[in-house]
Design a protein around this motif. Structure first.
Motif, PDB file in Angstrom:
ATOM      1  N   ASP A 237       0.824  -1.211   0.000  1.00 19.91           N
ATOM      2  CA  ASP A 237       0.000   0.000   0.000  1.00 19.91           C
ATOM      3  C   ASP A 237       0.859   1.261   0.000  1.00 19.91           C
ATOM      4  O   ASP A 237       0.554   2.233  -0.700  1.00 19.91           O
ATOM      5  N   CYS A 238       1.929   1.245   0.782  1.00 22.67           N
ATOM      6  CA  CYS A 238       2.809   2.417   0.821  1.00 22.67           C
ATOM      7  C   CYS A 238       3.589   2.575  -0.478  1.00 22.67           C
ATOM      8  O   CYS A 238       3.793   3.699  -0.968  1.00 22.67           O
ATOM      9  N   SER A 241       1.293   4.068  -2.968  1.00 28.97           N
ATOM     10  CA  SER A 241       1.093   5.491  -2.683  1.00 28.97           C
ATOM     11  C   SER A 241       2.281   6.307  -3.160  1.00 28.97           C
ATOM     12  O   SER A 241       2.116   7.408  -3.717  1.00 28.97           O
ATOM     13  N   ARG A 245       2.133   9.058  -6.234  1.00 31.19           N
ATOM     14  CA  ARG A 245       2.550  10.426  -5.941  1.00 31.19           C
ATOM     15  C   ARG A 245       3.701  10.856  -6.847  1.00 31.19           C
ATOM     16  O   ARG A 245       3.732  11.998  -7.327  1.00 31.19           O
ATOM     17  N   HIS A 296      -5.157   3.136  -8.156  1.00 28.85           N
ATOM     18  CA  HIS A 296      -4.586   4.408  -7.700  1.00 28.85           C
ATOM     19  C   HIS A 296      -5.529   5.179  -6.774  1.00 28.85           C
ATOM     20  O   HIS A 296      -5.080   5.994  -5.950  1.00 28.85           O
ATOM     21  N   ALA A 299      -4.680   4.995  -3.108  1.00 30.34           N
ATOM     22  CA  ALA A 299      -3.418   5.561  -2.617  1.00 30.34           C
ATOM     23  C   ALA A 299      -3.671   6.441  -1.399  1.00 30.34           C
ATOM     24  O   ALA A 299      -4.621   7.217  -1.358  1.00 30.34           O
ATOM     25  N   GLN A 300      -2.804   6.316  -0.403  1.00 31.25           N
ATOM     26  CA  GLN A 300      -2.946   7.059   0.840  1.00 31.25           C
ATOM     27  C   GLN A 300      -2.315   8.445   0.726  1.00 31.25           C
ATOM     28  O   GLN A 300      -1.599   8.743  -0.227  1.00 31.25           O
ATOM     29  N   PHE A 302       0.246  10.722   0.928  1.00 28.40           N
ATOM     30  CA  PHE A 302       1.694  10.534   0.921  1.00 28.40           C
ATOM     31  C   PHE A 302       2.368  11.321   2.046  1.00 28.40           C
ATOM     32  O   PHE A 302       3.249  10.810   2.748  1.00 28.40           O
TER      33      PHE A 302
END
Length: 334
Positions: A237-238, A241, A245, A296, A299-300, A302
């Motif tokens: 997940d990171c 992200s 970004r 996308h 996405a967390q 950032f």
């Protein structure tokens, strides 16, 4: 004019994103490693034109070795993971590569062990084949000397932080080594997925992990742990992200390992802005479209992401952990 397409695509683009931050973007990074290794084998007489080179690959190295063999008139045999997709398979077929894929497995360790076991069987049947051993033979460091020299020319003098996936150890390890030998002050930051034995995260699984190319389920001889100053463990997940970004920030469309490296670089710069930070984009994002980029929307934020700062591998946890590796390694040895 380039003598072969392998020579054309190997050269990276060094892209300045902002003062003190640059991306070293490759179309496919391991072409440097494969060309350097194959050239050395030919020059030393270890192999001759017409010989067959064999190795295991989850995809990127297969293309690199195929192109190096095509460049120098050698045959190529790849024992591949099921992650070798149709686009690459067709290219390999046309290039004359013999490709075998092991049976599907959701277990990375089993996948790698099956590939190594199959190579042993093939070598027993064909003792004249040369096993490239990309994970263990130091000749895979050689090709990256040119990359280090390019960084030295293009990045202003002064302290440098190099950030990238650890993988087989030959890319980040070699580039940092050659820069240090030339007198550059280099902090080396390695990126790992959870579940990799390379820096001891095998006890923390990541069921969504599809960035196995930067980690390993078996020990790699080319990883020289003492070269690394910082290690970041980043989950899917990171990494997603970070990749999303990066694309929004810069237009750079790269793989998940690059997303993880961009995230780690962003954090490292907060703690030390005295260095120029260069992070590695080892490949493009095309093979991650369906498995990652199509998601996308998930996405967390950032800028809100922060790693768990750990002092023991027992403290490793999702979604992102980081440590000073020499300090942690010393505590493990005590």
């Amino acid at each position: 004019m380039h003598a072969h397409v392998a020579e054309a695509i190997k050269r990276p683009d060094l892209i300045s994103l902002q003062p003190g931050l640059a991306c070293l973007r490759f179309e496919t990074m391991k072409v440097y490693s494969a060309l350097g290794a194959v050239r050395h084998l030919l020059e030393t007489g270890a192999v001759e034109r017409g010989d067959t080179l064999i190795d295991s690959s989850s995809g990127i190295y297969a293309q690199a070795l195929a192109l190096a063999c095509h460049r120098y008139g050698l045959n190529c045999h790849i024992v591949g993971s099921t992650t070798v997709d149709r686009t690459l398979k067709v290219q390999l077929e046309i290039l004359g590569v013999t490709l075998e894929q092991v049976r599907p497995s959701k277990n990375l360790r089993l996948d790698q062990e099956l590939r190594v076991r199959r190579i042993a069987e093939i070598l027993a049947e064909n003792p004249s084949y040369h096993w490239m051993r990309q994970y263990h033979d130091g000749i895979h460091y050689l090709g990256y000397r040119d990359v280090a020299e390019e960084i030295a020319r293009e990045v202003p003098g002064g302290p440098l932080a190099l950030v990238g996936g650890v993988g087989s150890g030959a890319s980040t390890g070699a580039i940092a080594t050659y820069l240090r030998e030339a007198g550059r002050d280099v902090s080396l930051v390695g990126v790992q997925p959870f579940g990799s034995v390379t820096f001891g995260s095998e006890h923390v699984s990541d069921p969504d992990m599809i960035i196995a190319g930067i980690g390993s389920a078996i020990a790699f001889g080319n990883v020289r742990h003492e070269l690394y100053d910082r290690i970041h463990w980043v989950n899917f997940d990171c990494a997603l992200s970070g990749a999303v970004r990066l694309l929004r920030d810069s237009g750079i469309f790269a793989g998940l390992s690059t997303g993880a490296a961009y995230l780690a670089t962003h954090w490292e710069r907060r703690g030390d802005d005295s260095r120029t930070h260069v992070f590695i984009a080892a490949d493009t994002g095309h093979r991650y479209v369906e498995s990652a980029y199509a998601e996308h929307a998930r996405a967390q934020d950032f800028d809100a992401l922060e790693p768990h700062d750990i002092t023991s591998l027992d403290e490793l946890r999702h979604p992102w952990s980081a440590t000073s590796w020499p300090g942690l390694a010393a505590s493990r040895a005590a």
